[in-house]
Motif scaffolding. Structure first.
Motif, PDB file in Angstrom:
ATOM      1  N   PHE A 162      13.706  -5.152 -16.923  1.00 22.37           N
ATOM      2  CA  PHE A 162      14.077  -5.425 -15.530  1.00 22.37           C
ATOM      3  C   PHE A 162      12.916  -5.943 -14.682  1.00 22.37           C
ATOM      4  CE2 PHE A 162      17.218  -2.235 -16.895  1.00 22.37           C
ATOM      5  CZ  PHE A 162      18.394  -2.888 -16.542  1.00 22.37           C
ATOM      6  N   THR A 163      11.715  -5.973 -15.214  1.00 22.47           N
ATOM      7  CA  THR A 163      10.557  -6.378 -14.403  1.00 22.47           C
ATOM      8  C   THR A 163       9.784  -7.559 -14.979  1.00 22.47           C
ATOM      9  OG1 THR A 163       9.139  -4.755 -15.524  1.00 22.47           O
ATOM     10  CG2 THR A 163      10.235  -4.052 -13.470  1.00 22.47           C
ATOM     11  N   ASP A 164      10.000  -7.896 -16.249  1.00 21.28           N
ATOM     12  CA  ASP A 164       9.259  -8.979 -16.896  1.00 21.28           C
ATOM     13  C   ASP A 164      10.243  -9.931 -17.559  1.00 21.28           C
ATOM     14  OD1 ASP A 164       7.568 -10.673 -18.221  1.00 21.28           O
ATOM     15  OD2 ASP A 164       6.766  -9.170 -19.602  1.00 21.28           O
ATOM     16  N   PRO A 165      10.521 -11.092 -16.954  1.00 19.43           N
ATOM     17  CA  PRO A 165      11.511 -12.021 -17.517  1.00 19.43           C
ATOM     18  C   PRO A 165      11.200 -12.441 -18.952  1.00 19.43           C
ATOM     19  CG  PRO A 165      10.924 -12.654 -15.272  1.00 19.43           C
ATOM     20  CD  PRO A 165       9.972 -11.550 -15.666  1.00 19.43           C
ATOM     21  N   ALA A 166       9.928 -12.442 -19.347  1.00 17.27           N
ATOM     22  CA  ALA A 166       9.572 -12.869 -20.699  1.00 17.27           C
ATOM     23  C   ALA A 166      10.156 -11.941 -21.761  1.00 17.27           C
ATOM     24  CB  ALA A 166       8.050 -12.934 -20.838  1.00 17.27           C
ATOM     25  N   GLU A 175      23.643 -11.454 -25.150  1.00 16.53           N
ATOM     26  CA  GLU A 175      23.414 -10.017 -25.258  1.00 16.53           C
ATOM     27  C   GLU A 175      22.850  -9.413 -23.972  1.00 16.53           C
ATOM     28  OE1 GLU A 175      23.885  -8.309 -28.562  1.00 16.53           O
ATOM     29  OE2 GLU A 175      25.094 -10.138 -28.486  1.00 16.53           O
ATOM     30  N   HIS A 176      22.406 -10.229 -23.050  1.00 12.22           N
ATOM     31  CA  HIS A 176      21.641  -9.726 -21.909  1.00 12.22           C
ATOM     32  C   HIS A 176      22.411  -8.732 -21.045  1.00 12.22           C
ATOM     33  CE1 HIS A 176      18.414 -13.159 -21.841  1.00 12.22           C
ATOM     34  NE2 HIS A 176      18.521 -12.558 -23.010  1.00 12.22           N
ATOM     35  N   ALA A 177      23.651  -9.045 -20.714  1.00 18.10           N
ATOM     36  CA  ALA A 177      24.422  -8.156 -19.834  1.00 18.10           C
ATOM     37  C   ALA A 177      24.615  -6.785 -20.481  1.00 18.10           C
ATOM     38  CB  ALA A 177      25.772  -8.789 -19.489  1.00 18.10           C
ATOM     39  N   PHE A 178      24.946  -6.788 -21.783  1.00 12.71           N
ATOM     40  CA  PHE A 178      25.131  -5.517 -22.482  1.00 12.71           C
ATOM     41  C   PHE A 178      23.827  -4.738 -22.542  1.00 12.71           C
ATOM     42  CE2 PHE A 178      24.625  -3.163 -26.471  1.00 12.71           C
ATOM     43  CZ  PHE A 178      25.625  -2.216 -26.331  1.00 12.71           C
ATOM     44  N   LEU A 179      22.712  -5.415 -22.842  1.00 15.12           N
ATOM     45  CA  LEU A 179      21.424  -4.724 -22.949  1.00 15.12           C
ATOM     46  C   LEU A 179      20.996  -4.137 -21.606  1.00 15.12           C
ATOM     47  CD1 LEU A 179      19.525  -7.159 -25.344  1.00 15.12           C
ATOM     48  CD2 LEU A 179      20.374  -4.868 -25.867  1.00 15.12           C
ATOM     49  N   SER A 180      21.290  -4.810 -20.536  1.00 13.39           N
ATOM     50  CA  SER A 180      20.975  -4.266 -19.205  1.00 13.39           C
ATOM     51  C   SER A 180      21.717  -2.952 -18.979  1.00 13.39           C
ATOM     52  CB  SER A 180      21.354  -5.269 -18.109  1.00 13.39           C
ATOM     53  OG  SER A 180      20.539  -6.418 -18.161  1.00 13.39           O
ATOM     54  N   ARG A 181      23.001  -2.924 -19.325  1.00 13.02           N
ATOM     55  CA  ARG A 181      23.783  -1.686 -19.186  1.00 13.02           C
ATOM     56  C   ARG A 181      23.246  -0.601 -20.119  1.00 13.02           C
ATOM     57  NH1 ARG A 181      29.197  -2.793 -21.048  1.00 13.02           N
ATOM     58  NH2 ARG A 181      29.712  -0.719 -20.242  1.00 13.02           N
ATOM     59  N   ARG A 199       8.560  11.499 -16.927  1.00 12.68           N
ATOM     60  CA  ARG A 199       8.224  10.081 -16.968  1.00 12.68           C
ATOM     61  C   ARG A 199       9.490   9.232 -16.821  1.00 12.68           C
ATOM     62  NH1 ARG A 199       4.729   9.901 -21.397  1.00 12.68           N
ATOM     63  NH2 ARG A 199       6.019   8.696 -22.839  1.00 12.68           N
ATOM     64  N   ALA A 200      10.588   9.676 -17.417  1.00 10.37           N
ATOM     65  CA  ALA A 200      11.844   8.939 -17.304  1.00 10.37           C
ATOM     66  C   ALA A 200      12.304   8.868 -15.849  1.00 10.37           C
ATOM     67  CB  ALA A 200      12.916   9.596 -18.163  1.00 10.37           C
ATOM     68  N   ALA A 201      12.223   9.979 -15.141  1.00  7.68           N
ATOM     69  CA  ALA A 201      12.621   9.998 -13.734  1.00  7.68           C
ATOM     70  C   ALA A 201      11.723   9.081 -12.912  1.00  7.68           C
ATOM     71  CB  ALA A 201      12.564  11.424 -13.199  1.00  7.68           C
ATOM     72  N   HIS A 202      10.434   9.061 -13.253  1.00 10.39           N
ATOM     73  CA  HIS A 202       9.486   8.193 -12.545  1.00 10.39           C
ATOM     74  C   HIS A 202       9.821   6.727 -12.783  1.00 10.39           C
ATOM     75  CE1 HIS A 202       5.847   6.639 -10.810  1.00 10.39           C
ATOM     76  NE2 HIS A 202       5.398   6.190 -11.975  1.00 10.39           N
ATOM     77  N   TYR A 203      10.143   6.369 -14.012  1.00 10.18           N
ATOM     78  CA  TYR A 203      10.500   4.982 -14.307  1.00 10.18           C
ATOM     79  C   TYR A 203      11.753   4.576 -13.536  1.00 10.18           C
ATOM     80  CZ  TYR A 203       7.248   5.030 -18.303  1.00 10.18           C
ATOM     81  OH  TYR A 203       6.138   5.104 -19.104  1.00 10.18           O
ATOM     82  N   ALA A 204      12.732   5.472 -13.476  1.00  7.55           N
ATOM     83  CA  ALA A 204      13.964   5.168 -12.737  1.00  7.55           C
ATOM     84  C   ALA A 204      13.665   4.947 -11.257  1.00  7.55           C
ATOM     85  CB  ALA A 204      14.971   6.303 -12.915  1.00  7.55           C
ATOM     86  N   ARG A 210      12.402  -1.916  -7.518  1.00  2.00           N
ATOM     87  CA  ARG A 210      11.877  -3.200  -7.984  1.00  2.00           C
ATOM     88  C   ARG A 210      12.916  -4.127  -8.594  1.00  2.00           C
ATOM     89  NH1 ARG A 210       6.108  -1.135 -10.714  1.00  2.00           N
ATOM     90  NH2 ARG A 210       5.384  -0.059  -8.828  1.00  2.00           N
ATOM     91  N   SER A 211      14.134  -3.637  -8.832  1.00  3.89           N
ATOM     92  CA  SER A 211      15.133  -4.486  -9.484  1.00  3.89           C
ATOM     93  C   SER A 211      16.505  -4.271  -8.869  1.00  3.89           C
ATOM     94  CB  SER A 211      15.189  -4.180 -10.990  1.00  3.89           C
ATOM     95  OG  SER A 211      16.298  -4.820 -11.596  1.00  3.89           O
ATOM     96  N   ASP A 212      17.048  -5.328  -8.254  1.00  2.66           N
ATOM     97  CA  ASP A 212      18.394  -5.242  -7.692  1.00  2.66           C
ATOM     98  C   ASP A 212      19.426  -5.037  -8.801  1.00  2.66           C
ATOM     99  OD1 ASP A 212      17.403  -5.630  -5.141  1.00  2.66           O
ATOM    100  OD2 ASP A 212      17.731  -7.807  -5.177  1.00  2.66           O
ATOM    101  N   GLU A 213      19.212  -5.699  -9.957  1.00  2.13           N
ATOM    102  CA  GLU A 213      20.152  -5.560 -11.068  1.00  2.13           C
ATOM    103  C   GLU A 213      20.191  -4.111 -11.549  1.00  2.13           C
ATOM    104  OE1 GLU A 213      20.993  -7.324 -15.571  1.00  2.13           O
ATOM    105  OE2 GLU A 213      19.010  -7.555 -14.636  1.00  2.13           O
ATOM    106  N   PHE A 214      19.021  -3.514 -11.716  1.00  2.00           N
ATOM    107  CA  PHE A 214      18.985  -2.122 -12.167  1.00  2.00           C
ATOM    108  C   PHE A 214      19.650  -1.209 -11.145  1.00  2.00           C
ATOM    109  CE2 PHE A 214      17.018   2.092 -12.152  1.00  2.00           C
ATOM    110  CZ  PHE A 214      17.197   2.469 -13.476  1.00  2.00           C
TER     111      PHE A 214
END
Length: 284
Positions: A162-166, A175-181, A199-204, A210-214
């Protein structure tokens, strides 16, 4: 806790003597006389100088830090019980198991390492529950690049997604839409399992800012979206690859060994063989 230099030295010597080259993916050689591993071999496996390691076996040298102990435990292929014993000998408190927190919490079990060491001709990697790559085979690096090089939150493929387009360039656009979900669902499950402050809560929390999609996917509260067995990659040099992904879970550490294979005789199988040649040439 104080360091037990004599106990530490004796334990290191004994573990080194018990390990054989083939146990850690090293060639034995015809003229080998050492019963176990040489000090310089262990030092290389532990990512430290031979002098530093030798001084520990001789009851000398500095007080090893927790990251140094983690490197030694991994290099010697210690079990979790042996790792914890090593911690105590070095004057440190062992970490809580299964949380994946810190270098010691990311200790790969000897069983997974032994399997990984025998997969030189196969793309494979060991990852944490947050998708942080701990180790890759050479063909694994040829497939997806060196994903162990990342630091901080970017170590997690879900965060990078969600933060690095590369990061998305390696995967088929279909596959992108499914992988995002899937990445959002997976992070929600781990955050609930590990709780606030993890750490998981911090990443969320970071991704929500930082990501409208997320943020849109997070608000849907989807749970239980599992990865497909077939992964579809778009490699910049060999093109499209359809690879079956098998995974082996280490429940004590919440690590997974992911192994990617192609159906024999398929176009992906031929392209994977080509990638093996390209990868071996790049390492020369």
């Amino acid at each position: 806790m104080e360091i037990d230099r004599a106990g530490l030295a004796a334990f290191l010597r004994r573990r080194r003597e018990l390990l054989q080259p083939e146990d850690v993916g090293l060639p034995r050689g015809q003229r080998r006389r050492t019963s176990g591993l040489r000090r310089e071999e262990v030092a290389e496996l532990c990512h430290m100088s031979t002098d530093y390691y030798a001084r520990l076996e001789r009851e000398r040298g500095p007080h090893p830090s927790l990251p140094m102990i983690a490197s030694i435990a991994q290099g010697l292929h210690l079990s979790l019980d042996e790792r914890d014993h090593l911690c105590r000998l070095a004057g440190h408190t062992p970490p809580v198991r299964g949380t994946g927190t810190g270098t010691l919490g990311e200790h790969i079990s000897p069983g997974l390492l032994r399997i990984l060491d025998r997969l030189d001709d196969t793309p494979a990697e060991v990852v944490t529950e947050l998708g942080e790559t701990l180790r890759q085979t050479p063909l694994g690096r040829a497939l997806s690049g060196d994903t162990t090089r990342y630091t901080g939150p970017a170590r997690s493929i879900g965060y990078r997604w969600f933060t690095d387009p590369a990061t998305r360039e390696l995967y088929a656009p279909t596959e992108h839409a499914f992988l995002s979900r899937m990445f959002t669902s997976g992070l929600r499950e781990v955050a609930a399992l590990r709780g606030p402050g993890s750490r998981a809560a911090h990443y969320a929390e970071l991704l929500l800012t930082r990501s409208d999609e997320f943020r849109g996917l997070w608000d849907k509260h989807e749970i239980g979206i599992r990865p497909d067995h077939v992964k579809r990659f778009i490699h910049p040099e060999v093109g499209a690859l359809e690879l079956n992904c098998q995974n082996l879970l280490d429940p004590e550490q919440s690590h997974r060994l992911l192994v990617y294979t192609a159906v024999p005789g398929s176009e992906s199988h031929e392209r994977l063989r080509l990638l093996a040649v390209i990868g071996s040439q790049a390492l020369r």
